[in-house]
Design an enzyme around this catalytic site. Sequence first.
Site, PDB file in Angstrom:
ATOM      1  N   THR A 129     -16.624  38.333 -22.945  1.00  0.00           N
ATOM      2  CA  THR A 129     -17.886  37.583 -22.367  1.00  0.00           C
ATOM      3  C   THR A 129     -18.161  37.733 -21.063  1.00  0.00           C
ATOM      4  O   THR A 129     -19.082  37.353 -20.432  1.00  0.00           O
ATOM      5  CB  THR A 129     -17.274  36.005 -22.329  1.00  0.00           C
ATOM      6  OG1 THR A 129     -16.234  35.905 -21.499  1.00  0.00           O
ATOM      7  CG2 THR A 129     -16.837  35.419 -23.600  1.00  0.00           C
TER       8      THR A 129
ATOM      9  N   HIS B 253      -9.946  47.716 -18.591  1.00  0.00           N
ATOM     10  CA  HIS B 253      -9.519  46.690 -19.683  1.00  0.00           C
ATOM     11  C   HIS B 253      -9.772  47.439 -21.205  1.00  0.00           C
ATOM     12  O   HIS B 253      -8.822  47.258 -21.937  1.00  0.00           O
ATOM     13  CB  HIS B 253     -10.285  45.286 -19.506  1.00  0.00           C
ATOM     14  CG  HIS B 253      -9.564  44.473 -18.597  1.00  0.00           C
ATOM     15  ND1 HIS B 253      -8.445  43.896 -18.618  1.00  0.00           N
ATOM     16  CD2 HIS B 253      -9.879  44.087 -17.369  1.00  0.00           C
ATOM     17  CE1 HIS B 253      -8.158  43.192 -17.432  1.00  0.00           C
ATOM     18  NE2 HIS B 253      -9.177  43.240 -16.795  1.00  0.00           N
TER      19      HIS B 253
END
EC number: 2.7.1.156
Length: 170
Positions: free
Chosen positions: A35, A50
């Site tokens: 998100t 990430h």
Amino acid sequence: MTSLLVLGGCRSGKSRYAQEWCEAVSGGRLAYIATAQAFDTEMEERIARHRNERGSRWLTIDAPMDLPTALSEAAGQADAILIDCLTLWLTNLMLAEADISAARAALAQAVAACPVPVALVANEVGLGIVPDNALARRFRDEAGWLNQQMAAQCEQVVFLAAGLPIKLKA
């Protein structure tokens, strides 16, 4: 299907816990619904790091706003899904002046309908002092209501502190 809400503070280990849970419940395809939005270089680097840490086993789907649709679409492509994080999603909705109550309800419905295991990650922001401005108080309140609705919807809820899981709902 199985659903898990993972709550905690920043750097509490929530994302790692949710990722390991997804990997444990699925021997196959994994989807990560992100998100976050990269508004600066530091965030771009954080997102790239990430992605690299998750590895090629994970399909990444960017969904800063329409999380229910992304979840429905990911269910056809993966055997387990990780949504990270609801708190950033809420931020995006607030910045867009979206109907947050309707968005929460749509997400709860999408989680209930999801045919594969799904883990949701969210920050617990209500443990500190009362913020000194209306926007911060509204954000804290909306985050609390979002977490409550997802906790009611999910079969399991875990709170992480210092990397240690505390099972709130099993």
